[in-house]
Motif scaffolding. Structure first.
Motif, mmCIF file in Angstrom:
data_model
loop_
_atom_site.group_PDB
_atom_site.id
_atom_site.type_symbol
_atom_site.label_atom_id
_atom_site.label_comp_id
_atom_site.label_asym_id
_atom_site.label_seq_id
_atom_site.Cartn_x
_atom_site.Cartn_y
_atom_site.Cartn_z
ATOM 1 N N GLU A 175 -21.071 2.834 3.794
ATOM 2 C CA GLU A 175 -21.275 4.610 3.582
ATOM 3 C C GLU A 175 -20.626 5.317 4.855
ATOM 4 O O GLU A 175 -20.283 6.479 4.671
ATOM 5 N N GLN A 176 -20.553 4.817 5.713
ATOM 6 C CA GLN A 176 -20.137 5.054 6.433
ATOM 7 C C GLN A 176 -18.470 5.048 6.974
ATOM 8 O O GLN A 176 -17.835 5.749 7.416
ATOM 9 N N LYS A 177 -17.829 4.367 6.214
ATOM 10 C CA LYS A 177 -16.863 4.468 5.685
ATOM 11 C C LYS A 177 -15.756 3.646 7.581
ATOM 12 O O LYS A 177 -14.566 4.217 7.590
ATOM 13 N N ILE A 178 -16.583 3.048 8.167
ATOM 14 C CA ILE A 178 -15.224 1.951 8.965
ATOM 15 C C ILE A 178 -15.477 0.742 7.957
ATOM 16 O O ILE A 178 -14.940 -0.171 9.477
ATOM 17 N N ALA A 179 -15.560 0.031 7.064
ATOM 18 C CA ALA A 179 -15.126 -1.094 6.766
ATOM 19 C C ALA A 179 -13.641 -1.444 6.332
ATOM 20 O O ALA A 179 -13.455 -2.564 6.755
ATOM 21 N N VAL A 180 -12.660 -0.375 6.146
ATOM 22 C CA VAL A 180 -11.548 -0.639 6.246
ATOM 23 C C VAL A 180 -10.961 0.097 7.561
ATOM 24 O O VAL A 180 -10.959 1.355 7.514
ATOM 25 N N ARG A 181 -9.739 -0.723 7.579
ATOM 26 C CA ARG A 181 -8.587 0.282 8.705
ATOM 27 C C ARG A 181 -7.666 0.347 8.905
ATOM 28 O O ARG A 181 -6.770 -0.555 8.227
ATOM 29 N N THR A 182 -7.054 1.652 8.683
ATOM 30 C CA THR A 182 -5.942 2.721 7.976
ATOM 31 C C THR A 182 -5.155 2.134 9.636
ATOM 32 O O THR A 182 -4.924 2.746 10.314
ATOM 33 N N THR A 183 -3.554 1.138 9.201
ATOM 34 C CA THR A 183 -2.567 1.541 10.394
ATOM 35 C C THR A 183 -1.596 1.756 9.888
ATOM 36 O O THR A 183 -1.277 1.588 8.885
ATOM 37 N N VAL A 184 -0.401 2.050 11.174
ATOM 38 C CA VAL A 184 0.686 2.672 9.776
ATOM 39 C C VAL A 184 1.946 1.411 10.946
ATOM 40 O O VAL A 184 1.354 1.216 12.168
ATOM 41 N N VAL A 185 2.009 0.664 10.511
ATOM 42 C CA VAL A 185 3.548 -0.286 11.093
ATOM 43 C C VAL A 185 4.982 0.022 10.186
ATOM 44 O O VAL A 185 5.115 0.182 9.246
ATOM 45 N N LYS A 186 6.285 0.504 10.856
ATOM 46 C CA LYS A 186 6.505 0.479 10.941
ATOM 47 C C LYS A 186 7.076 1.534 9.634
ATOM 48 O O LYS A 186 8.139 1.738 8.678
ATOM 49 N N GLY A 187 6.326 2.328 9.773
ATOM 50 C CA GLY A 187 5.597 3.953 9.532
ATOM 51 C C GLY A 187 5.645 3.836 8.128
ATOM 52 O O GLY A 187 5.604 4.837 7.013
ATOM 53 N N LYS A 188 4.866 2.941 7.394
ATOM 54 C CA LYS A 188 3.772 2.739 6.724
ATOM 55 C C LYS A 188 3.292 2.300 6.212
ATOM 56 O O LYS A 188 2.664 1.284 7.659
ATOM 57 N N LYS A 189 1.406 3.423 6.267
ATOM 58 C CA LYS A 189 0.115 2.839 6.384
ATOM 59 C C LYS A 189 -0.147 1.314 5.887
ATOM 60 O O LYS A 189 0.361 1.655 4.415
ATOM 61 N N GLN A 190 -0.751 0.775 6.501
ATOM 62 C CA GLN A 190 -1.553 -0.616 5.529
ATOM 63 C C GLN A 190 -2.984 -0.493 6.279
ATOM 64 O O GLN A 190 -3.479 0.041 7.194
ATOM 65 N N GLU A 191 -3.640 -0.371 4.945
ATOM 66 C CA GLU A 191 -5.118 -1.124 5.207
ATOM 67 C C GLU A 191 -6.273 -2.629 5.252
ATOM 68 O O GLU A 191 -5.274 -3.291 4.796
ATOM 69 N N GLU A 192 -7.415 -2.514 6.398
ATOM 70 C CA GLU A 192 -7.027 -3.596 6.316
ATOM 71 C C GLU A 192 -8.658 -4.118 7.162
ATOM 72 O O GLU A 192 -9.110 -3.393 7.048
#
Length: 302
Positions: A42-59
């Motif tokens: 609900e607070q939109k904090i369950a998934v973290r978006t990171t950028v690795v070698k120019g690509k976005k990755q969700e964790e």
């Protein structure tokens, strides 16, 4: 006293292949898991978006939280009981230290048997949970206050079911009384006593519903499409999740109630007999102080 007026209590310790105590623990933890999961998404904090070698990755940063909490509560509660209430037993030999760490008991003939963890302290569990959450925050990079507040909102459910487990085990019994709702714990004695476990279970259930109400009220007027960490002007004067208000309120409520409910409980260990305040009350005071400080800090910050 007429025993007909009181509640005779002697339930089975097991429900099918499960012990009631273990089952209550699992239900409490499962409810907290789903509640906190809902809050994180609900607070939109369950998934973290990171950028690795120019690509976005969700964790997904929510799923590991349960493991941190489970281990923190279990290890903290076990060590808390052994060190706060029975140090004269568990710290006197190598075998007893092993019993403190593993759910076994060494027999006089040199053998051993599996017993489960006989003795868990809520104060130790709280401290263990806080330490576990600090470690989780270092990994997840989330705000410590956001995580603490969300866990606090769900804490009442777990605490409620743990105390119901104590009730099913006829442990942590109250002092003798003649109130009409007294329980006769047949596995202990035939004396009517305060059902202290039930008092606490009811108080913690009320805590959850109160926390949920305050949480919903604190988000009144929030835009539906608000992004994580985006600022907005809330309509409510209740501090938001992330200020530490809910964590402080939870600590203050639980341990203030715990301090006074101890007057209805029987002594757990012999060394508490002549103490002005028993061990449970003494351990509650620091948590109450921390809780009040967190609420004052949250009010000032908001």
């Amino acid at each position: 006293m007429n025993s007909i007026l009181f509640i005779t209590w002697n339930p089975s310790l097991t429900f099918g292949p499960f012990r009631w105590y273990s089952l209550c623990w699992l239900i409490g933890l499962a409810l907290a898991y789903f509640i906190v999961r809902k809050l994180f998404y609900e607070q939109k904090i369950a998934v973290r978006t990171t950028v690795v070698k120019g690509k976005k990755q969700e964790e997904n940063v929510f799923d590991p939280l349960f493991i941190y909490c489970f281990l923190g509560i279990l290890i903290g509660a076990r060590l808390g009981h052994c060190l706060f209430y029975q140090p004269d037993y568990f710290l006197t030999s190598g075998k007893h230290i092993v019993e403190m760490l593993l759910p076994i008991h060494f027999l006089a003939d040199g053998g051993w048997k599996f017993t489960g963890y006989e003795g868990l302290a809520s104060h130790g569990g709280t401290l263990g949970l806080i330490i576990a959450l600090i470690l989780y925050v270092r990994w997840s990079k989330l705000s410590i206050w956001t995580v603490l507040d969300n866990i606090a909102i769900a804490t009442g459910t777990t605490a409620c079911f743990i105390r119901l487990g104590n009730l099913m085990n006829s442990e942590i019994i109250g002092k003798p009384t003649d109130v009409p709702w007294a329980f006769i714990f047949e596995r202990v004695d035939m004396i009517p006593r305060h059902p202290g476990q039930l008092y606490e279970a009811i108080a913690y259930a009320i805590l959850f519903f109160l926390m949920w109400y305050l949480y919903k009220k604190s988000r009144k007027g929030m835009p539906q499409n608000l992004k994580a960490n985006q600022q907005w002007a809330p309509e409510s004067r209740i501090p938001q999740v992330g200020t530490g208000f809910f964590f402080g309120f939870c600590l203050t409520y639980i341990f203030t109630f715990r301090f006074f409910i101890e007057y209805t409980k029987d002594v757990q260990e012999a060394f508490e007999e002549n103490m002005m305040f028993n061990m449970g009350q003494l351990l509650s005071i620091p948590f109450i102080i921390i809780g009040v400080w967190c609420m004052l800090r949250a009010k000032k910050k908001s």
